[in-house]
Design a protein around this motif. Structure first.
Motif, PDB file in Angstrom:
ATOM      1  N   ARG A   1       1.977   2.692   2.625  1.00 30.84           N
ATOM      2  CA  ARG A   1       1.221   3.722   3.672  1.00 30.84           C
ATOM      3  C   ARG A   1       2.346   3.956   4.593  1.00 30.84           C
ATOM      4  O   ARG A   1       3.286   3.374   4.857  1.00 30.84           O
ATOM      5  CB  ARG A   1       0.316   2.881   4.348  1.00 30.84           C
ATOM      6  CG  ARG A   1      -0.864   2.707   3.136  1.00 30.84           C
ATOM      7  CD  ARG A   1      -2.352   3.103   3.994  1.00 30.84           C
ATOM      8  NE  ARG A   1      -2.376   4.360   4.392  1.00 30.84           N
ATOM      9  CZ  ARG A   1      -2.685   5.359   3.525  1.00 30.84           C
ATOM     10  NH1 ARG A   1      -3.153   5.222   2.424  1.00 30.84           N
ATOM     11  NH2 ARG A   1      -2.765   6.533   4.108  1.00 30.84           N
TER      12      ARG A   1
ATOM     13  N   ASN B   1       1.013  -1.064   0.054  1.00 29.37           N
ATOM     14  CA  ASN B   1       0.097   0.216  -0.111  1.00 29.37           C
ATOM     15  C   ASN B   1       0.743   1.110  -0.033  1.00 29.37           C
ATOM     16  O   ASN B   1       0.156   2.485  -0.138  1.00 29.37           O
ATOM     17  CB  ASN B   1      -0.984  -0.145   1.319  1.00 29.37           C
ATOM     18  CG  ASN B   1      -2.156  -0.850   0.934  1.00 29.37           C
ATOM     19  OD1 ASN B   1      -3.193  -0.597   0.604  1.00 29.37           O
ATOM     20  ND2 ASN B   1      -1.817  -2.184   1.446  1.00 29.37           N
TER      21      ASN B   1
ATOM     22  N   GLU C   1     -11.038   3.170  -5.224  1.00 28.64           N
ATOM     23  CA  GLU C   1      -9.889   3.005  -4.546  1.00 28.64           C
ATOM     24  C   GLU C   1      -9.369   1.295  -4.716  1.00 28.64           C
ATOM     25  O   GLU C   1      -8.108   1.456  -4.878  1.00 28.64           O
ATOM     26  CB  GLU C   1     -10.414   2.940  -3.007  1.00 28.64           C
ATOM     27  CG  GLU C   1      -9.106   2.284  -2.030  1.00 28.64           C
ATOM     28  CD  GLU C   1      -8.102   3.658  -1.846  1.00 28.64           C
ATOM     29  OE1 GLU C   1      -6.846   3.364  -1.979  1.00 28.64           O
ATOM     30  OE2 GLU C   1      -8.636   4.944  -1.926  1.00 28.64           O
TER      31      GLU C   1
ATOM     32  N   HIS D   1      -5.039   8.070  -1.544  1.00 33.44           N
ATOM     33  CA  HIS D   1      -4.558   6.912  -1.020  1.00 33.44           C
ATOM     34  C   HIS D   1      -3.433   6.929  -0.102  1.00 33.44           C
ATOM     35  O   HIS D   1      -3.447   6.095   0.853  1.00 33.44           O
ATOM     36  CB  HIS D   1      -4.341   5.822  -2.221  1.00 33.44           C
ATOM     37  CG  HIS D   1      -3.882   4.558  -1.806  1.00 33.44           C
ATOM     38  ND1 HIS D   1      -4.640   3.589  -1.185  1.00 33.44           N
ATOM     39  CD2 HIS D   1      -2.561   4.028  -1.690  1.00 33.44           C
ATOM     40  CE1 HIS D   1      -3.745   2.664  -1.014  1.00 33.44           C
ATOM     41  NE2 HIS D   1      -2.531   2.705  -1.367  1.00 33.44           N
TER      42      HIS D   1
ATOM     43  N   VAL E   1      -6.947   2.461  -8.020  1.00 35.42           N
ATOM     44  CA  VAL E   1      -5.465   2.678  -7.453  1.00 35.42           C
ATOM     45  C   VAL E   1      -4.988   1.273  -7.221  1.00 35.42           C
ATOM     46  O   VAL E   1      -3.776   1.218  -7.248  1.00 35.42           O
ATOM     47  CB  VAL E   1      -5.665   3.394  -6.223  1.00 35.42           C
ATOM     48  CG1 VAL E   1      -4.437   3.510  -5.180  1.00 35.42           C
ATOM     49  CG2 VAL E   1      -6.271   4.953  -6.274  1.00 35.42           C
TER      50      VAL E   1
END
Length: 612
Positions: A212, A210, A380, A360, A384
């Motif tokens: 993230r 991801n 999403e 995102h 993405v």
């Protein structure tokens, strides 16, 4: 908080303690470490002020007044390392500390003013108001502007080093292998060591996929994961209808869970099927209890014998070293985010697509507001999801210059989709009999193969006809050209019917008798008119029959040996290789086309052919 002189200064100051209490109420226990650091910064400022005043023991509230504003400015300059560079420009050696202390002082002054209002202390209230007024007017020129300029100049001539793509692919393969291994181990004999290893590799895999922030993933709550909705049931039909087939497949394969991110923003996390399987084990009460995880620990990635979560940076650094990466120190969540943001510039992304990626990554984007669109779960996962999947495979550079809607990640999903059917090598050979097929056309996806076949057979027929045509064309050729164009359309229509019949016979839907001829176009030929520069196609049909009777060329021992060496890794993992690998393999297997090689890999993986 570490016990030292600064700790003593914190616990002995009422205003600093009240400052920490207010922040805990505002930000919650999740930000405890950050709050303690801000309290220590105020304590360091108080210690510096007392030293400048001659080792006094005043509390911080005694300095929140207009008379002490200049003293505070001088103390902050000392703490942040105020200096002048070679060009006699004012700089801070620690600019971030100067900026943060400025924010903390405003908060502390507002808290002191609130206390004064409650106690009806007009003197303290006036002092706090006047201090805030001075801070608003002079702090920027004295501290903030210099600190911000220092932050910018410190980045000059310091390139941002990104992780190596090969390292990321190597780490991904290592994590996938470890996840499968540890899932089986925890299910068979659960213990804390196996559970901890599974938690670490899954945590790193989710962050890697991801891109993230590590803290957002590591602090994923058990209740948040278990209460995630079924996004497939809430997807808007109109949004779903415009998605490409591969994007619809991503909707089936990927799941989405939303957690709390920076500044309390929504932080979406995409999960693959293997991640979900691992997270189900990590969140399961049976496994957590058997592995000794405290019941009161709310986190999925729980730390051992505590109420804390696993440190994401330590886990990522550890797994990067175990994976044998060349530069494991470059792999961190912040650099991964810079990596995806930098690599995505290779794509031709529209403004709204940049908005999707920014959301995102939980970044702010302040330009092109008119292109905002609804960013729901379908976008999403599907849009993405295609981008992060291509980046996860280390293949994002292949789509340079393309729009987000043009990214096709079907080849990464094909091993499970079952889109390829058993195809005879002779059929694929027929596709490439004409010289007009390029390598890019040959590596086209499975849905394009049948269209290529019809077009290639049409090209082949026309080339044969052109070889037998007259070189000279009369002045009245316009009429003949129109007639030839009409005939070409009829040839294409006949070939489409031929392809449809062959497909029906292969799928068993049309059980024709053994005596029926699939190449019988008697009905179609009745209204076909031949031009002067065309020959009767009966000769072409004879050529086709010869081609149909041609035996398949067997793979030699040398070819099989070379085939095994090239595709050993893909055959072992039962995954289809990317198109670039197939093209490279064809340079060694020169007697085979790319389409033949691709078909053989697919059939071997699915057990329809065996390697001799």
């Amino acid at each position: 908080m570490r016990h030292d002189d600064i700790y003593d200064a914190v616990v002995s100051d009422k205003l600093i303690l009240q400052f920490g209490k207010v922040l805990i109420n505002q930000l919650g226990p999740r930000r405890t470490h950050n709050i303690s650091q801000r309290m220590r910064q105020l304590a360091r400022l108080k210690i510096q002020l007392n030293q400048n005043e001659g080792n006094t023991s005043k509390e911080l509230e005694n300095y929140i007044s207009p008379q002490s504003f200049d003293l505070i400015v001088d103390a902050v300059k000392q703490l942040a390392g105020f200096d002048r560079n070679e060009q006699q420009i004012s700089i801070f050696n620690i600019p971030s500390l100067a900026i943060t202390i400025g924010h903390n002082l405003v908060k502390a002054a507002e808290i002191l003013r609130g206390v004064a209002l409650r106690t009806n202390d007009e003197l303290v209230k006036k002092g706090a108001d006047d201090f805030l007024q001075l801070h608003s007017g002079e702090w920027t020129t004295s501290i903030s502007s210099i600190a911000l300029a220092s932050l910018r100049t410190n980045k000059f001539n310091k390139p941002s080093v990104l992780p190596i793509t090969s390292d990321l692919v190597k780490l991904k393969l290592h994590l996938d292998t470890e996840i499968e291994k540890m899932i089986k181990e925890v299910e068979m004999s659960p213990d804390m060591t196996a559970w901890r290893t599974l938690a670490e590799v899954t945590l790193v895999r989710v962050i890697l996929f991801n891109k993230r922030r590590g803290s957002e993933v590591s602090k994923l709550l058990k209740v948040t994961y278990e209460s995630r909705p079924n996004w497939k049931q809430s997807i808007n039909e109109e949004v779903y209808g415009v998605l490409k087939p591969v994007e619809k497949e991503l909707l089936k394969r990927l799941q989405l869970v939303e957690t709390q991110g920076k500044r309390n923003n929504k932080s979406p996390i995409l999960l693959t099927e293997k991640m979900v399987q691992a997270l189900d084990i990590l969140s399961g009460e049976k496994f957590r209890e058997a592995c000794g995880v405290l019941k009161s620990n709310p986190y999925i990635f729980a730390s051992q014998n505590s109420l804390e979560n696993i440190n994401s940076w330590q886990a990522m650094n550890k797994q990067a070293k175990l994976a044998g990466c060349q530069q494991p120190e470059l792999i961190s969540s912040s650099r991964l985010r810079k990596y995806i943001a930098t690599i995505s510039q290779l794509l031709h992304m529209e403004d709204h697509e940049l908005e999707w990626l920014s959301r995102h990554l939980a970044h702010d984007i302040n330009t092109h507001k008119s292109h905002y669109r609804q960013h729901d779960a379908a976008i999403e996962i599907a849009k993405v999801g295609s981008l992060v999947l291509a980046a996860d495979e280390g293949q994002l550079s292949r789509f340079a210059g393309k729009k987000l809607s043009e990214i096709d990640v079907s080849e990464f999903l094909l091993p499970d989709l079952g889109k390829y059917k058993a195809v005879d090598d002779r059929d694929i050979l027929d596709i490439e009999l004409n010289a007009g097929v390029t390598a890019e056309e040959t590596v086209s996806g499975p849905d394009e193969c049948q269209e290529d076949y019809v077009q290639c057979r049409s090209n082949s027929k026309e080339k044969k006809r052109k070889q037998s045509t007259d070189e000279t064309v009369s002045s009245s050729s316009n009429k003949k050209q129109k007639l030839a164009t009409d005939n070409q359309q009829k040839v294409l229509e006949r070939l489409r019917k031929l392809e449809g019949r062959r497909q029906k016979e292969k799928s068993g839907l049309n059980k024709a008798s053994e005596t029926s001829d699939p190449f019988d176009f008697t009905d179609d030929d009745q209204d076909y008119v031949y031009s002067n520069n065309e020959e009767d196609p009966s000769e072409d049909e004879e050529v086709e029959k010869v081609e149909e009777q041609k035996p398949k060329k067997r793979w030699s021992v040398e070819e099989n040996s070379l085939f095994k060496r090239i595709f050993f890794q893909f055959l072992e993992k039962k995954t289809m290789p990317p198109g670039s690998t197939l093209i490279a393999a064809q340079k060694h297997l020169t007697s085979r086309s790319v389409a033949q090689i691709r078909t053989r890999v697919h059939n071997v993986i699915n057990g329809k052919q065996k390697l001799s």
